[in-house]
Design a protein around this motif. Structure first.
Motif, PDB file in Angstrom:
ATOM      1  N   TRP A  99       0.793  -1.226   0.000  1.00 37.59           N
ATOM      2  CA  TRP A  99       0.000   0.000   0.000  1.00 37.59           C
ATOM      3  C   TRP A  99       0.829   1.282   0.000  1.00 37.59           C
ATOM      4  N   VAL A 112      -0.538   3.921   4.513  1.00 39.58           N
ATOM      5  CA  VAL A 112      -1.887   3.732   5.075  1.00 39.58           C
ATOM      6  C   VAL A 112      -2.044   2.332   5.658  1.00 39.58           C
ATOM      7  N   ILE A 115      -3.958   1.546   8.978  1.00 32.87           N
ATOM      8  CA  ILE A 115      -5.413   1.714   9.078  1.00 32.87           C
ATOM      9  C   ILE A 115      -5.974   0.401   8.531  1.00 32.87           C
ATOM     10  N   PHE A 117      -8.461  -0.894   6.880  1.00 32.15           N
ATOM     11  CA  PHE A 117      -9.508  -1.121   5.883  1.00 32.15           C
ATOM     12  C   PHE A 117      -9.297  -2.464   5.180  1.00 32.15           C
ATOM     13  N   CYS A 388      -8.919   6.377   4.299  1.00 31.61           N
ATOM     14  CA  CYS A 388      -8.565   6.099   5.698  1.00 31.61           C
ATOM     15  C   CYS A 388      -9.496   6.854   6.647  1.00 31.61           C
ATOM     16  N   TRP A 389      -9.788   8.095   6.320  1.00 28.41           N
ATOM     17  CA  TRP A 389     -10.681   8.880   7.197  1.00 28.41           C
ATOM     18  C   TRP A 389     -12.043   8.204   7.275  1.00 28.41           C
ATOM     19  N   TRP A 391     -12.787   5.049   6.711  1.00 27.00           N
ATOM     20  CA  TRP A 391     -12.727   3.785   7.459  1.00 27.00           C
ATOM     21  C   TRP A 391     -12.607   4.067   8.959  1.00 27.00           C
ATOM     22  N   ALA A 392     -11.679   4.953   9.294  1.00 31.87           N
ATOM     23  CA  ALA A 392     -11.376   5.196  10.709  1.00 31.87           C
ATOM     24  C   ALA A 392     -12.563   5.822  11.446  1.00 31.87           C
ATOM     25  N   THR A 468      -2.353  10.872  12.534  1.00 32.50           N
ATOM     26  CA  THR A 468      -1.558  11.032  11.315  1.00 32.50           C
ATOM     27  C   THR A 468      -0.184  11.541  11.725  1.00 32.50           C
ATOM     28  N   ILE A 513      -1.902   6.848  10.171  1.00 30.49           N
ATOM     29  CA  ILE A 513      -1.435   7.114   8.810  1.00 30.49           C
ATOM     30  C   ILE A 513      -0.063   7.770   8.995  1.00 30.49           C
TER      31      ILE A 513
END
Ligand SMILES: O=P(O)(O)OC[C@H]1O[C@H](O)[C@H](O)[C@@H](O)[C@@H]1O
Length: 644
Positions: A99, A112, A115, A117, A388-389, A391-392, A468, A513
């Motif tokens: 990734w 990422v 995180i 996902f 990511c936002w 998912w998180a 982050t 992240i």
């Protein structure tokens, strides 16, 4: 014995079904019965923990379930989401490598992998991303992307004017850029000078503005201003004065303003004041300007000869500057929002005056924009951030974004992002008119230092955030590093703290992240700004909100106006009572009654207490600690006011 991590490592996309007590069919066929039951127990334990990890989870099983926003479709369907963070080191390394995003030219990396996902999530999100990419394309072509205000959204054109939807706008951008560059050069060279400075040239900048008209320039000054700003170039000057090249007044706080003016001292005579306001009518900025103008008058200086305005054409500020004949005026465009105005005159003029390379800033942003145009999610760094936002935070802002830059000069990045993210995403209604109450909270200061403040809670306390990390690879300019103990430099410690914190948080299921840049340069900072601007735009599309208006801010402004109007009525009532012979102190009830505002008695109490604390009203009886006991009057009767 098979552990949970063994089962997980069989598939990088493993996501336990909620509340199952049996392991899924993906477990190895060779796993023994006893190991299955052990695994399922730990799986269940983990799921139970996940549930308590997510107090805002929208599960109907959760007693503190958050209201499901109408019209919001989350790929989770509001089911509880358990930790999917990979724990097996080999699988985690694979995830990291698979990734890792790299922008070669910018030297920027985005990781990422921490995180959690899943592939299933990605698949579900793909159509939403394609729609977001389409929306960004339309936006860049000049669509009315801010429908509530009927405005185009053009900050991407600022770093690539060729993208502007017509030649008029392109020329506007280019000519403003040329004009501000020339102006900055002329100020630095001393061609444009203040009338009464002993130095014979400008030596200092004072920026007056608030919100999007301050946060970008503040962030950039902290990140990029050289230690020897060009306005302070003369050796004589440097030995006798403070070397900070720019000061800011960004609040209607009289004490704060006095402090900044005091800091300038006699240097006021050689200070270029840049007043920034897109609307040109923001009351706080107007107040700050009036305060600064008074300081100029008190010092016998002519403000107009040292004032510059950056604002929309024909705004109140623009007209004032034109009529008073200020040194220069630069336009703020209708289609650039305050929080995305760093690459307009708002950010570029102060930067250029500090000797910051604005061409490089624009180039960094343009390169990042280019990368963010791909419709391939994996290769689009802004989309990866938005992913990511989503998912998180479950796509509903259920977790806060903690920004930890491990570099002092990036201290103000989180403050800058607070406005960019929260004012853009924090919306009550979606584009379809449904109530959504969206947003992501942002906070942070600087890594390393924050280790000694709130990292304790991040590691062990309430799990309501994702981090982050902003990593800067280069410690110091080449040739300046030294080992403070064998094999270890000061920067190695900072590096160790970042990596250690990242690992420790991950070890306790806290995702993160990491954005890595080589150095803090005009180019990399321009790229960072562009990265987040685009991520916000994409995320806004994913959650179907307008990222470019701020209707909520108006409510507070309107209420503030009402308080000031009420204060004027209170003053008039007190003035009338104070003009009587003998003076008649009034109770709060009497004041409220005479103001015809009995329902506002608490506010009237606060107004009276505020005026008393500032010697503008006198308490005749009682004390502010017991509001009912208060009787108040004005120190003197203002007869003119009575008949005004
Ligand atoms: O630049 P101005 O028009 O003075 O506005 C300054 C700020 O005002 C408000 O608070 C808006 O919500 C911000 O987005 C804006 O940046």
């Amino acid at each position: 014995m098979a552990s949970i991590s063994h089962i997980r490592s069989s598939s990088s996309t493993f996501k336990p079904e909620p509340f199952i007590t049996k392991p899924s069919g993906s477990s190895s066929p060779t796993t023994s019965i006893s190991s299955i039951s052990i695994a399922s127990k730990s799986l269940f334990k983990e799921q139970a923990r996940c549930r308590s990890d997510r107090p805002y989870s929208l599960s109907p099983l959760n007693s503190v379930a958050r209201e499901v926003p109408t019209g919001l479709s989350s790929p989770f369907d509001f089911a509880p989401k358990c930790s999917t963070l990979e724990k097996d080191p080999h699988a985690l390394w694979k995830r990291y490598v698979d990734w890792l995003y790299q922008h070669k030219e910018l030297g920027l990396f985005l990781d990422v992998s921490r995180i959690g996902f899943t592939d299933e999530f990605l698949e579900k999100m793909e159509p939403k991303f394609q729609m977001a990419f389409k929306a960004m394309k339309e936006l860049e072509k000049g669509a009315i992307a801010n429908p509530d205000e009927g405005r185009m959204v053009g900050h991407y054109w600022l770093r690539n004017p060729k993208l502007a939807p017509n030649s008029f706008l392109r020329v506007q951008i280019e000519s403003t850029l040329d004009a501000l560059r020339k102006f900055a050069d002329d100020v630095i060279s001393g061609k444009i000078k203040p009338p009464s400075s002993p130095e014979g040239r400008f030596t200092q900048i004072l920026s007056v503005g608030i919100g999007g008209s301050a946060l970008g320039p503040q962030f950039i000054a902290e990140a990029l201003a050289p230690d020897n700003p060009p306005l302070k170039a003369s050796a004589d000057y440097q030995s006798t004065h403070n070397l900070v090249g720019i000061e800011f007044i960004d609040n209607t706080d009289p004490a704060g303003i006095d402090h900044q003016i005091a800091q300038l001292g006699p240097e006021l005579a050689s200070t270029l004041v840049i007043v920034i306001s897109k609307s040109g009518g923001t009351p706080e900025t107007r107040n700050c300007l009036l305060e600064v103008q008074k300081a100029f008058r008190d010092a016998g200086l002519d403000f107009a000869k040292q004032g510059v305005a950056i604002t929309q054409e024909n705004s109140l500020l623009d007209n004032t500057a034109r009529i008073e004949g200020w040194v220069a005026r630069f336009p703020m465009f209708d289609w650039v929002g305050g929080r995305t105005s760093e690459m307009s005159a708002v950010g570029l003029l102060p930067a250029a005056l500090q000797g910051i390379d604005i061409r490089e800033m624009l180039a960094g942003a343009a390169l990042m924009d280019e990368a963010n145009r791909t419709t391939e999610l994996r290769n689009n760094p802004a989309a990866l951030l938005a992913l990511c936002w989503y998912w998180a935070t479950d796509g509903v802002g259920s977790k806060d974004m903690v920004i930890l830059p491990y570099k002092d000069s990036l201290l103000l990045f989180s403050r800058y992002l607070q406005q960019l993210v929260m004012e853009s995403l924090g919306k009550e209604f979606g584009l379809d008119g449904n109530r959504v109450n969206q947003g992501i909270s942002v906070y942070g200061n600087k890594g390393g230092t924050d280790q000694h403040a709130y990292i304790q809670q991040l590691r062990e306390g309430v799990h309501n955030f994702f981090v982050t990390f902003i990593e800067v690879l280069r410690n110091r300019p080449p040739g300046h590093d030294w080992e403070l103990e064998p094999g270890v430099t000061c920067g190695d410690y900072l590096f160790g703290m970042l990596q250690g914190t990242r690992a420790a948080l991950y070890g306790n299921d806290r995702g993160s992240i990491t954005v890595t840049i080589q150095e803090v340069t005009s180019r990399s900072v321009g790229a960072l700004i562009a990265l987040y601007e685009r991520a916000v735009g994409i995320y806004a599309s994913l959650i179907n909100i307008n990222a470019y208006h701020q209707p909520g801010v108006e409510a507070g402004k309107k209420a503030a106006g009402e308080v000031l109007a009420l204060q004027k009525r209170v003053l008039a009532v007190l003035n009338e009572a104070s003009c009587k012979e003998p003076v008649e102190p009034l109770t709060l009830e009497e004041v409220a009654d005479q103001c015809h505002a009995l329902e506002q008695i608490e506010m009237i109490y606060k107004i009276v207490a505020h005026m008393a604390a500032n010697d503008r009203a006198l308490i005749a009886e009682g004390s502010c600690g017991s509001p009912r006991s208060i009787k108040v009057f004005l120190g003197e009767c203002n007869v003119d006011e009575m008949y005004a």
